[in-house]
Scaffold this motif. Structure first.
Motif, PDB file in Angstrom:
ATOM      1  N   THR A 126      32.503  -4.480 -91.027  1.00 18.09           N
ATOM      2  CA  THR A 126      31.232  -4.151 -90.385  1.00 18.09           C
ATOM      3  C   THR A 126      30.967  -5.074 -89.205  1.00 18.09           C
ATOM      4  O   THR A 126      30.444  -4.649 -88.166  1.00 18.09           O
ATOM      5  CB  THR A 126      30.088  -4.246 -91.412  1.00 18.09           C
ATOM      6  OG1 THR A 126      30.317  -3.293 -92.436  1.00 18.09           O
ATOM      7  CG2 THR A 126      28.745  -3.973 -90.764  1.00 18.09           C
TER       8      THR A 126
ATOM      9  N   GLN B 148      26.996   3.091 -92.040  1.00 16.86           N
ATOM     10  CA  GLN B 148      27.478   3.367 -93.382  1.00 16.86           C
ATOM     11  C   GLN B 148      26.489   4.198 -94.199  1.00 16.86           C
ATOM     12  O   GLN B 148      26.876   5.101 -94.913  1.00 16.86           O
ATOM     13  CB  GLN B 148      27.725   2.018 -94.071  1.00 16.86           C
ATOM     14  CG  GLN B 148      28.268   2.131 -95.472  1.00 16.86           C
ATOM     15  CD  GLN B 148      28.670   0.775 -96.008  1.00 16.86           C
ATOM     16  OE1 GLN B 148      28.351  -0.250 -95.439  1.00 16.86           O
ATOM     17  NE2 GLN B 148      29.371   0.775 -97.115  1.00 16.86           N
TER      18      GLN B 148
ATOM     19  N   ASP C 278      31.465   3.255 -89.371  1.00 17.41           N
ATOM     20  CA  ASP C 278      31.556   2.204 -90.388  1.00 17.41           C
ATOM     21  C   ASP C 278      31.368   2.810 -91.773  1.00 17.41           C
ATOM     22  O   ASP C 278      30.260   3.081 -92.194  1.00 17.41           O
ATOM     23  CB  ASP C 278      30.486   1.136 -90.120  1.00 17.41           C
ATOM     24  CG  ASP C 278      30.586  -0.020 -91.101  1.00 17.41           C
ATOM     25  OD1 ASP C 278      31.618  -0.109 -91.804  1.00 17.41           O
ATOM     26  OD2 ASP C 278      29.640  -0.821 -91.155  1.00 17.41           O
ATOM     27  N   GLU C 279      32.449   3.021 -92.449  1.00 20.75           N
ATOM     28  CA  GLU C 279      32.440   3.622 -93.794  1.00 20.75           C
ATOM     29  C   GLU C 279      31.488   4.815 -93.857  1.00 20.75           C
ATOM     30  O   GLU C 279      30.550   4.834 -94.648  1.00 20.75           O
ATOM     31  CB  GLU C 279      32.032   2.573 -94.826  1.00 20.75           C
ATOM     32  CG  GLU C 279      32.817   1.290 -94.676  1.00 20.75           C
ATOM     33  CD  GLU C 279      32.987   0.557 -95.990  1.00 20.75           C
ATOM     34  OE1 GLU C 279      32.947   1.226 -97.033  1.00 20.75           O
ATOM     35  OE2 GLU C 279      33.174  -0.662 -95.957  1.00 20.75           O
TER      36      GLU C 279
HETATM   37 MG   LIG Z   1      30.643  -3.193 -94.415  1.00 19.91          MG
END
Ligand SMILES: [Mg+2]
Ligand SMILES: Nc1ncnc2c1ncn2[C@@H]1O[C@H](COP(=O)(O)OP(=O)(O)O)[C@@H](O)[C@H]1O
Lengths: 319, 358
Positions: free
Chosen positions: B61, B129, B212-213
């Motif tokens: 991240t 995320q 991010d994810e």
């Molecule tokens: Mg992360």
């Protein structure tokens, strides 16, 4: 802009759907709203002018007449109708409370947002001022200030002095509350998203911080309103109101000055006292319910019923 | 492969100061540093998908936030289309921070053309995320998707704005778009919200997406849909994607290239097929060994890593993986391994590989 109205109505309906079933909130709204209506329609609720002296058949002023003798609430020491003074007093009390409350709310929100959002020396400065104001007891300070300002024979109405002093001194709790909220809001991911898009501070505050704060600000305004009315009553009771435009506090001041209690003239001091309780109770009930309903930190949003998928990223989980 | 990369990251570092305790302060100990990202280099070609894989806490991240400019890099270079865009770099150029002697690459920096940060922000977008957190709960879907247009003053007139928002929503698979305009995030499911996030990111037609994810918070059943959507956007729009994940399983069919991260450093990077078929770093092998494989005959022997990931404040000496490495030797405790080139596109940082593979 038709859509924004549509949305506004939709949100309002949504709010009403839930609010309707909250007994405390409805009672509070009723208490407050009835007082506002009485203030607005004062001239229609009484046949007299507030300063008019009621006279009996012989032309003598009807002083300290009990409700049984005159009107719904009798007369005061000068023979003026108490009911009339009560409904006109509502205008003064509510107006001073409302304006002072709004000033306090505005200053408190603005400073709270600045302190919380920008941090650093701005935060330190604002919070030090807040601390100082919080340590000094409100009522004595306001008393001294109002008295001093009135001594200075400025050409401003005593009511304006009251409004300004209450408004300019009573923002500290709001500022702290708003600041702590902003501190948590600005760490949220949608603010990071706005920053990543390239939004400036003004845009972020207006579009992302303020909308989250609005419920808190609304609820707090209602609560502050009750405090402002109480303070106004207190100061007026101590003789710092405008005798030519009596509020409920001023009425109490008159009553005590003219020995209403020793004369047993309960109709002179009970109505303004109860009116103050009526309105502040309404504000507190409504304010607390609004805070509970609208503040997402106290309860989950009433519409947020869906199940959240937990993050799968746990400790020791690779792959 | 001779094409100029869209994104070139060189020796990127991001250190966070650790809060000093009172004791530290009294003893005048210098504040500690969390080396969240420590010397990361990679490139991303136009229209390429690069996956960055690693355990939680390895700095994924932080890389994303630094690339997009939410964090200021501690050091290193970020070139976007051949232009400097690092946050620290911007300040250096604005003359706000004195140039330290020995700062990385100060000489070239001056000669590189500058890209205004505002322009960069239009061309690079991030997908966060948590789709439950990355949408303002009090904004409508229309406002959310239109926000980049408003911020950059891009849509001329209301009609164009509506048109672009509609296109973005439909491209993200939310059809008919009008039905979503006046809704609030809480009225949508997690998958729909992530589609809104993607629509908001794509409305400016960026060249780079940093995801991010993007699916780790979503229900397993809808993950594939979102991954397919990103894949489609790459194929149709040619957008390059840095795809961050802790789940090696999703990477195989999705990414062109794969970077495996461990404690702030890339330990192995290469074409996805190369890395998956011929993993060289013991950490990559350990990750792969625990990915569920449908065919039991292809199942590898599981390598269970010893111990927990050490924290990035007290990095081990030498190779940062050696305390957990099943193949660690004495030299690993002393020497921080350099990258070993296994092919034109595949490299890894491991002393064992140096001594065996080539
Ligand atoms: Mg992360
Ligand atoms: N703002 C911050 N301040 C201090 N430490 C941070 C901050 N952000 C991340 N870190 C630390 O940096 C390391 C990497 O974090 P992160 O990039 O979030 O990892 P990942 O996304 O791979 O899970 C972690 O040890 C985390 O505690």
């Amino acid at each position: 802009m038709r859509e924004s109205w549509l949305l506004f109505w939709r949100n309002l309906r949504e709010f009403w759907r839930v609010f309707r079933h909250n007994r405390m909130g409805m009672i509070g709204a009723f208490l407050l709203l009835s007082a506002v209506l009485i203030a607005l329609f004062a001239p229609f609720l009484s046949p007299y002018e507030p300063s008019l002296v009621i006279r009996d058949a012989t032309g003598r002023g009807l002083t300290f007449a009990p409700p049984a003798v005159h009107g719904p609430l009798g007369t005061d020491d000068a023979g003026r109708d108490v009911w009339t003074q009560l409904v006109y007093g509502a205008r003064i009390s509510l107006l001073v409370g409302l304006l002072a409350g709004f000033i306090a709310m505005f200053i408190g929100s603005l400073l709270g947002i600045l302190a919380g959002y920008f941090g650093g020396w701005i935060d330190t400065l604002i919070m030090r001022v807040t601390d100082v104001l919080l340590v000094i007891p409100d009522l004595p300070l306001m008393l001294v200030l109002v008295a001093t300002l009135r001594q200075m024979e400025l050409k401003i109405s005593p009511l304006v002095v009251l409004i300004l002093v209450i408004g300019l001194l009573y923002w500290t709790s709001t500022a702290r509350l708003v600041r702590s909220q902003v501190l948590s809001i600005k760490e949220r991911q949608f603010v990071a998203r706005a920053r990543a898009i390239g939004a400036g501070h003004f845009h972020i505050i207006r579009r992302h911080i303020l909308p989250q704060l609005m419920p808190l600000i609304v609820a707090n305004t209602v609560l502050i309103l009750s405090t402002a009315i109480l303070i106004e009553s207190g100061l007026s009771f101590l003789g710092l109101g405008d005798p030519t435009q009596p509020s409920w506090g001023t009425m109490l001041n008159f009553a005590f000055d003219r020995n209403a209690i020793s004369n047993g003239a309960w109709w002179f001091y009970l109505p303004p006292g109860l009116a103050i309780v009526w309105v502040s109770l309404g504000c507190v009930l409504l304010g607390n319910v609004l805070e509970e309903m609208l503040n997402p930190r106290l309860t989950a949003h009433h519409l947020e019923g869906d199940v959240r998928v937990r993050p799968l990223e746990g400790e020791g989980a690779y792959g | 492969m001779t094409q100029e990369p869209l994104l070139l990251v060189e020796n990127l570092r991001k250190y966070f100061p650790v809060g000093q305790s009172l004791g530290d302060l009294l003893l005048r100990r210098p504040p500690g540093l969390i080396k969240a990202v420590d010397d990361v280099s990679f490139t991303l070609l136009h229209g390429e998908i690069l996956a960055i894989v690693g355990e939680s806490g390895c700095g994924k991240t932080t890389i994303a936030r630094t690339l997009i400019g939410l964090e200021e890099e501690t050091g290193g270079k970020i070139l976007f289309n051949g232009r400097q865009i690092g946050a620290r770099e911007r300040r250096l150029q604005a003359g706000l921070v004195p140039l330290e002697s020995g700062a990385i690459g100060t000489r070239e920096q001056q000669s590189l053309p500058r890209l205004s940060f505002k322009q960069f922000r239009q061309q690079a977008q991030m997908i966060f995320q948590d789709p439950y957190e990355s949408l303002n709960p009090r904004a409508t879907i229309f406002e959310i998707v239109a926000e980049p247009l408003v911020v950059h003053g891009l849509a001329r007139g209301r009609a164009e704005k509506i048109q672009r928002v509609r296109n973005a929503l439909e491209d993200a698979g939310l059809r008919p778009a009008e039905e979503y305009f006046l809704r609030y995030p809480h009225e949508l499911s997690g998958g729909q919200r992530q589609r809104v996030v993607i629509a908001g990111a794509m409305v400016l037609e960026p060249k780079l997406l940093i995801a991010d994810e993007p699916v780790s918070m979503l229900d397993v059943s809808i993950r594939a849909e979102i991954l397919n959507l990103l894949h489609d956007l790459r194929n149709k729009r040619g957008v390059s994607i840095v795809f961050i994940t802790h789940d090696l399983g999703t990477v195989a069919y999705f990414a062109d290239r794969l970077a495996v991260m461990y404690l702030g450093r890339i330990v192995e990077i290469g074409r996805t097929a190369e890395v998956l078929k011929n993993p060289q770093h013991p950490y990559t092998r350990a990750l792969l060994s625990v990915v569920p494989v449908p065919n039991p005959r292809l199942r590898r022997e599981r390598v269970i890593l010893q111990g927990e990931a050490p924290n990035p404040i007290h990095l081990p000496t030498g190779c940062r993986f050696h305390p957990r490495c099943p193949l660690a030797m004495d030299a690993c405790r002393m020497t921080d391994p350099a990258y070993v080139q296994l092919s034109a596109t595949h490299s890894t940082a491991c002393l064992r590989v140096e001594s065996t593979a080539l």
